[in-house]
Design an enzyme around this catalytic site. Structure first.
Site, PDB file in Angstrom:
ATOM      1  N   ASN A 212      10.012 -17.422 -10.525  1.00  0.00           N
ATOM      2  CA  ASN A 212       9.056 -18.385 -11.402  1.00  0.00           C
ATOM      3  C   ASN A 212      10.144 -18.422 -12.864  1.00  0.00           C
ATOM      4  O   ASN A 212      11.068 -17.678 -12.876  1.00  0.00           O
ATOM      5  CB  ASN A 212       7.852 -17.801 -11.780  1.00  0.00           C
ATOM      6  CG  ASN A 212       7.815 -16.618 -12.527  1.00  0.00           C
ATOM      7  OD1 ASN A 212       8.254 -16.298 -13.590  1.00  0.00           O
ATOM      8  ND2 ASN A 212       7.148 -15.621 -11.951  1.00  0.00           N
ATOM      9  N   ASP A 281       2.811 -13.638  -7.700  1.00  0.00           N
ATOM     10  CA  ASP A 281       1.403 -13.161  -7.118  1.00  0.00           C
ATOM     11  C   ASP A 281       1.517 -12.867  -5.597  1.00  0.00           C
ATOM     12  O   ASP A 281       0.886 -12.223  -5.057  1.00  0.00           O
ATOM     13  CB  ASP A 281       0.412 -14.269  -7.280  1.00  0.00           C
ATOM     14  CG  ASP A 281      -0.116 -14.678  -8.511  1.00  0.00           C
ATOM     15  OD1 ASP A 281       0.022 -13.467  -9.454  1.00  0.00           O
ATOM     16  OD2 ASP A 281      -0.405 -15.631  -9.029  1.00  0.00           O
ATOM     17  N   LYS A 291      20.547 -13.274   6.696  1.00  0.00           N
ATOM     18  CA  LYS A 291      20.211 -14.781   6.142  1.00  0.00           C
ATOM     19  C   LYS A 291      19.653 -15.408   7.271  1.00  0.00           C
ATOM     20  O   LYS A 291      20.162 -15.485   8.434  1.00  0.00           O
ATOM     21  CB  LYS A 291      21.474 -15.174   5.720  1.00  0.00           C
ATOM     22  CG  LYS A 291      21.419 -16.516   4.845  1.00  0.00           C
ATOM     23  CD  LYS A 291      22.451 -17.123   4.544  1.00  0.00           C
ATOM     24  CE  LYS A 291      22.208 -18.535   4.130  1.00  0.00           C
ATOM     25  NZ  LYS A 291      23.673 -19.371   3.939  1.00  0.00           N
ATOM     26  N   ASP A 311      -1.918  -6.330  -8.129  1.00  0.00           N
ATOM     27  CA  ASP A 311      -2.180  -6.599  -9.622  1.00  0.00           C
ATOM     28  C   ASP A 311      -1.837  -5.567 -10.484  1.00  0.00           C
ATOM     29  O   ASP A 311      -2.718  -4.369 -10.372  1.00  0.00           O
ATOM     30  CB  ASP A 311      -3.519  -7.044  -9.820  1.00  0.00           C
ATOM     31  CG  ASP A 311      -3.800  -7.945 -11.245  1.00  0.00           C
ATOM     32  OD1 ASP A 311      -3.557  -9.287 -11.092  1.00  0.00           O
ATOM     33  OD2 ASP A 311      -3.523  -7.327 -12.115  1.00  0.00           O
ATOM     34  N   LYS A 342      -9.899 -14.391 -17.182  1.00  0.00           N
ATOM     35  CA  LYS A 342      -9.147 -13.482 -16.559  1.00  0.00           C
ATOM     36  C   LYS A 342      -9.110 -12.004 -17.212  1.00  0.00           C
ATOM     37  O   LYS A 342      -9.048 -10.824 -16.732  1.00  0.00           O
ATOM     38  CB  LYS A 342      -7.539 -13.884 -16.951  1.00  0.00           C
ATOM     39  CG  LYS A 342      -6.715 -14.194 -15.864  1.00  0.00           C
ATOM     40  CD  LYS A 342      -5.596 -14.914 -16.193  1.00  0.00           C
ATOM     41  CE  LYS A 342      -5.218 -16.043 -15.044  1.00  0.00           C
ATOM     42  NZ  LYS A 342      -4.202 -17.064 -15.369  1.00  0.00           N
ATOM     43  N   LYS A 346     -10.063  -8.730 -15.193  1.00  0.00           N
ATOM     44  CA  LYS A 346      -9.015  -7.481 -15.036  1.00  0.00           C
ATOM     45  C   LYS A 346      -9.312  -6.570 -15.980  1.00  0.00           C
ATOM     46  O   LYS A 346      -8.388  -5.706 -16.304  1.00  0.00           O
ATOM     47  CB  LYS A 346      -7.680  -8.371 -15.209  1.00  0.00           C
ATOM     48  CG  LYS A 346      -7.250  -9.208 -14.469  1.00  0.00           C
ATOM     49  CD  LYS A 346      -5.621  -9.558 -14.260  1.00  0.00           C
ATOM     50  CE  LYS A 346      -5.387 -10.736 -13.485  1.00  0.00           C
ATOM     51  NZ  LYS A 346      -3.856 -10.858 -13.228  1.00  0.00           N
TER      52      LYS A 346
END
Ligand code: CTP
Length: 407
Positions: A212, A281, A291, A311, A342, A346
């Site tokens: 990300n 995630d 590859k 998590d 959240k 959590k």
């Protein structure tokens, strides 16, 4: 020269590199932050910047010579070394770094370095090849071992026409980092803080991965701010291109699994855990040893099966005893609602949320704007530099930690 106890007294050492032309600007930045500044030039520095310009902006007579009888009569060099709350050397050339690292005191600046007990900061500035030379690396390592904080250098175009690391970081950044380091109340003194930062990479084959846009900058800024506030900081970092802030233990990891393992064994020794990392995630269900070839796919509609990563913050927050836990959330819609949910889901003591749909803050930006949500309320921090956000967050987290009866 001020004698006010509250004004920070700074000796600004200037050595002979082209970046010395920025020294008057640095004096102004430091003075704007309330500091009293005495410039100290090496002989070579006087070829790049004039004493007249420095005198005008510092409102103190610059010093250049160990043997200047008038200046020594007004304040001897040992007295000057004692007077300082900090010594900054900016720009610091390869030559001055070598002399400092070896304890050579053959002019006023290098003598002051040996004679002062104040914190010392050096902002290197040199040609990229000089920066990359093994001798410079060795000398800087020695300075770090001796407790000196190295600021920068930055990457970019150089006066000599080359490109790469070696540019002095900008004067406003030097002023900000030094005042943060010497002027920060030690609200986290004696605490152990564990921080995660950056993205994780989840490999599909040896060359491809899912990741990300996290740059790691907010997490690194938080680690630096916590260290400046007196904490013993361990930073578990995903793959990012950021230098390690001085005085911080850094553990480099790549995948979410590696991050989880690094955090799980360290969390029992931490007082506070701040989970800034943008942990992926999901990871590919199968990691191919070789590859993947296009020809191996039977259809043009190539699908990758994913499985959920554990998590990390949830696994730490859900088990007692546990550290004080602060999470982060980067949201693109209804940020406050998502973050509140959240935090509860959590079991986190607090969560810091930012709206990454705004390109002026978040991922690749040097600014951020966040809201800190905890059981007793919410604190909004308007748009400011990530370093400033980090300092404010450290104050808030320290206060919450203390009021939870853990401080
Ligand atoms: N986090 C974590 N481990 C994961 C995923 C997230 O520790 N596998 C932490 C992050 O470091 C952050 C917090 O959880 O402190 C929230 O992350 P985020 O990705 O926003 O949470 P998710 O539960 O994955 O929510 P979303 O559905 O928005 O992806």
């Amino acid at each position: 020269m001020q004698t006010d106890n509250h004004a920070k007294r700074i000796l600004l050492g200037i050595s002979g590199g082209i970046a010395a032309y920025k020294a008057p600007m640095l004096v102004r930045n430091l003075r704007k932050m309330g500091a009293d500044v005495v410039p100290v030039l090496t002989q070579n520095a006087t070829r790049f910047v004039t004493e007249t310009a420095l005198q005008a902006v510092a409102d103190n007579r610059p010093r250049t010579d160990l043997w200047d009888a008038d200046a020594e009569a007004a304040m001897g060099h040992i007295e000057l070394a004692r007077w300082a709350d900090a010594l900054i050397i900016a720009p610091a050339t390869a030559n001055v770094i070598a002399r400092l690292a070896n304890g050579i005191a053959d002019d006023l600046l290098t003598t002051l370095y040996l004679a002062t007990t104040a914190p010392v900061f050096v902002a290197p500035a040199m040609n990229v090849k000089m920066w990359e030379h093994a001798a410079t690396g060795r000398n800087l390592e020695r300075l770090r071992d001796d407790g000196v904080t190295v600021l920068g250098p930055a990457d970019g175009a150089q006066a000599c026409g080359e490109f790469g690391p070696g540019r002095m970081i900008e004067p406003d950044e030097i002023a900000e980092k030094v005042t943060a380091a010497i002027g920060t109340p030690r609200v986290l003194d004696g605490t152990r803080v564990l921080i995660t930062a950056g993205p994780t990479r989840e490999f599909l084959d040896p060359v491809r991965f899912i990741s990300n846009r996290s740059s790691g900058r907010q997490g690194f800024a938080l680690a630096e701010a916590a260290h400046n506030a007196g904490a013993q900081v361990t930073l578990v970092a995903g793959p990012v291109h950021l230098p390690t802030p001085t005085g911080i233990e850094r553990i480099d990891v790549v995948s979410a699994k590696q991050m989880k393992d690094a955090v799980t064994c360290r969390a029992p020794h931490a007082d506070i855990f701040v989970s800034v990392a943008a942990v992926a995630d999901y990871r590919p269900h199968t990691v191919h040893g070789q590859k993947l070839k296009k020809s191996q796919q039977r259809s043009t509609d190539f699908r990758v099966a994913l499985k959920e990563n554990e998590d990390i913050v949830g696994s730490i927050a859900g088990v007692k005893p546990r550290p004080f836990v602060v999470g982060f959330a980067a949201e693109t819609e209804s940020p406050l609602e998502h973050a509140r949910e959240k935090r509860r889901r959590k079991c986190m003591d607090a969560i810091v949320v930012n709206d990454v749909s705004d390109p002026a803050i978040g991922f690749d930006s040097s600014d951020n704007a966040v809201t800190l949500i905890h059981a007793g309320g919410e604190v909004g921090l308007p748009k400011m530099r990530k370093g400033a956000i980090a300092r404010r967050l450290v104050d808030e987290i320290a206060a919450l930690y203390a009021s939870a009866g853990r401080g």
